[in-house]
Write a protein that holds these residues in place. Structure first.
Motif, PDB file in Angstrom:
ATOM      1  N   GLN A  31      58.168  30.936  47.954  1.00 22.17           N
ATOM      2  CA  GLN A  31      59.179  30.428  48.899  1.00 22.17           C
ATOM      3  C   GLN A  31      59.203  29.079  48.609  1.00 22.17           C
ATOM      4  O   GLN A  31      60.249  28.455  48.173  1.00 22.17           O
ATOM      5  CB  GLN A  31      59.333  30.769  50.202  1.00 22.17           C
ATOM      6  N   HIS A  32      57.934  28.605  48.578  1.00 20.61           N
ATOM      7  CA  HIS A  32      57.978  27.041  48.447  1.00 20.61           C
ATOM      8  C   HIS A  32      58.195  26.580  47.019  1.00 20.61           C
ATOM      9  O   HIS A  32      58.905  25.805  46.492  1.00 20.61           O
ATOM     10  CB  HIS A  32      56.728  26.508  48.793  1.00 20.61           C
ATOM     11  N   ARG A  33      57.700  27.454  45.935  1.00 21.41           N
ATOM     12  CA  ARG A  33      57.919  27.028  44.473  1.00 21.41           C
ATOM     13  C   ARG A  33      59.617  27.289  44.191  1.00 21.41           C
ATOM     14  O   ARG A  33      59.996  26.469  43.233  1.00 21.41           O
ATOM     15  CB  ARG A  33      57.003  27.985  43.873  1.00 21.41           C
ATOM     16  N   GLN A  34      60.126  28.162  44.985  1.00 23.70           N
ATOM     17  CA  GLN A  34      61.442  28.487  44.427  1.00 23.70           C
ATOM     18  C   GLN A  34      62.430  27.653  45.217  1.00 23.70           C
ATOM     19  O   GLN A  34      63.797  27.647  44.837  1.00 23.70           O
ATOM     20  CB  GLN A  34      61.647  29.976  44.603  1.00 23.70           C
ATOM     21  N   GLY A  35      61.926  26.872  46.077  1.00 21.64           N
ATOM     22  CA  GLY A  35      62.819  26.082  46.960  1.00 21.64           C
ATOM     23  C   GLY A  35      63.743  26.755  48.189  1.00 21.64           C
ATOM     24  O   GLY A  35      64.767  26.121  48.471  1.00 21.64           O
ATOM     25  N   LEU A  36      62.986  27.909  48.416  1.00 19.79           N
ATOM     26  CA  LEU A  36      63.511  28.807  49.441  1.00 19.79           C
ATOM     27  C   LEU A  36      63.423  28.424  50.727  1.00 19.79           C
ATOM     28  O   LEU A  36      64.213  28.777  51.681  1.00 19.79           O
ATOM     29  CB  LEU A  36      63.384  30.289  49.382  1.00 19.79           C
ATOM     30  N   VAL A  37      62.402  27.230  50.796  1.00 22.28           N
ATOM     31  CA  VAL A  37      62.170  26.837  52.165  1.00 22.28           C
ATOM     32  C   VAL A  37      62.523  25.509  52.470  1.00 22.28           C
ATOM     33  O   VAL A  37      62.370  24.514  51.753  1.00 22.28           O
ATOM     34  CB  VAL A  37      60.547  26.586  52.367  1.00 22.28           C
ATOM     35  N   SER A  38      63.755  25.343  53.402  1.00 21.85           N
ATOM     36  CA  SER A  38      64.397  24.273  53.720  1.00 21.85           C
ATOM     37  C   SER A  38      63.533  23.247  54.457  1.00 21.85           C
ATOM     38  O   SER A  38      62.567  23.552  54.929  1.00 21.85           O
ATOM     39  CB  SER A  38      65.643  24.456  54.576  1.00 21.85           C
ATOM     40  N   GLY A  39      63.662  21.963  54.197  1.00 25.43           N
ATOM     41  CA  GLY A  39      62.600  20.917  54.966  1.00 25.43           C
ATOM     42  C   GLY A  39      61.730  19.951  53.822  1.00 25.43           C
ATOM     43  O   GLY A  39      62.168  19.712  52.702  1.00 25.43           O
ATOM     44  N   PHE A  40      60.569  19.724  54.400  1.00 28.21           N
ATOM     45  CA  PHE A  40      59.752  18.975  53.753  1.00 28.21           C
ATOM     46  C   PHE A  40      59.334  19.354  52.451  1.00 28.21           C
ATOM     47  O   PHE A  40      59.482  18.348  51.546  1.00 28.21           O
ATOM     48  CB  PHE A  40      58.423  18.825  54.630  1.00 28.21           C
ATOM     49  N   THR A  41      58.893  20.571  52.178  1.00 23.55           N
ATOM     50  CA  THR A  41      58.366  20.806  50.983  1.00 23.55           C
ATOM     51  C   THR A  41      59.549  20.831  49.751  1.00 23.55           C
ATOM     52  O   THR A  41      59.252  20.334  48.801  1.00 23.55           O
ATOM     53  CB  THR A  41      57.726  22.106  51.039  1.00 23.55           C
ATOM     54  N   LYS A  42      60.752  21.206  50.231  1.00 25.74           N
ATOM     55  CA  LYS A  42      61.701  21.122  49.332  1.00 25.74           C
ATOM     56  C   LYS A  42      62.398  19.707  48.889  1.00 25.74           C
ATOM     57  O   LYS A  42      62.510  19.514  48.085  1.00 25.74           O
ATOM     58  CB  LYS A  42      63.013  22.014  49.924  1.00 25.74           C
TER      59      LYS A  42
END
Length: 95
Positions: A31-42
């Motif tokens: 999810q983080h790698r695909q930008g599916l998690v909104s917020g800091f990591t994206k």
């Protein structure tokens, strides 16, 4: 109770880092790698899994995550580099 994982995502070597916790490490990192998690990591492009630690249960993992979030940045970097000096992406090793 489910097993848990504490993990560190990074934008690049010595870049922005994020500490998280999950019961599904492969799914969450995907999810983080695909930008599916909104917020800091994206926002900061934290797509590299550079460190993780398994725990027998999710509560222990959450406690460890909260502890680590209080650490100085230099301590987090030292932890990463103890086992992953070049900050290689560990995601491919999970499969």
């Amino acid at each position: 109770m489910k097993a848990g994982y504490v993990y560190i995502m990074a934008s690049r070597k010595n870049g922005t880092i994020y500490i998280g916790v999950t019961s599904d490490l492969i799914g969450r990192v995907h999810q983080h790698r695909q930008g599916l998690v909104s917020g800091f990591t994206k926002q900061y492009g934290c797509k590299l899994l550079v460190w993780f630690e398994a725990h027998e249960n999710l509560e222990d993992a959450r406690r460890r995550e909260l502890q680590m979030k209080e650490w100085k940045r230099s301590w987090k970097i030292r932890l990463i580099e103890e086992n992953n000096f070049d900050w290689l992406d560990l995601y491919p090793t999970l499969r």
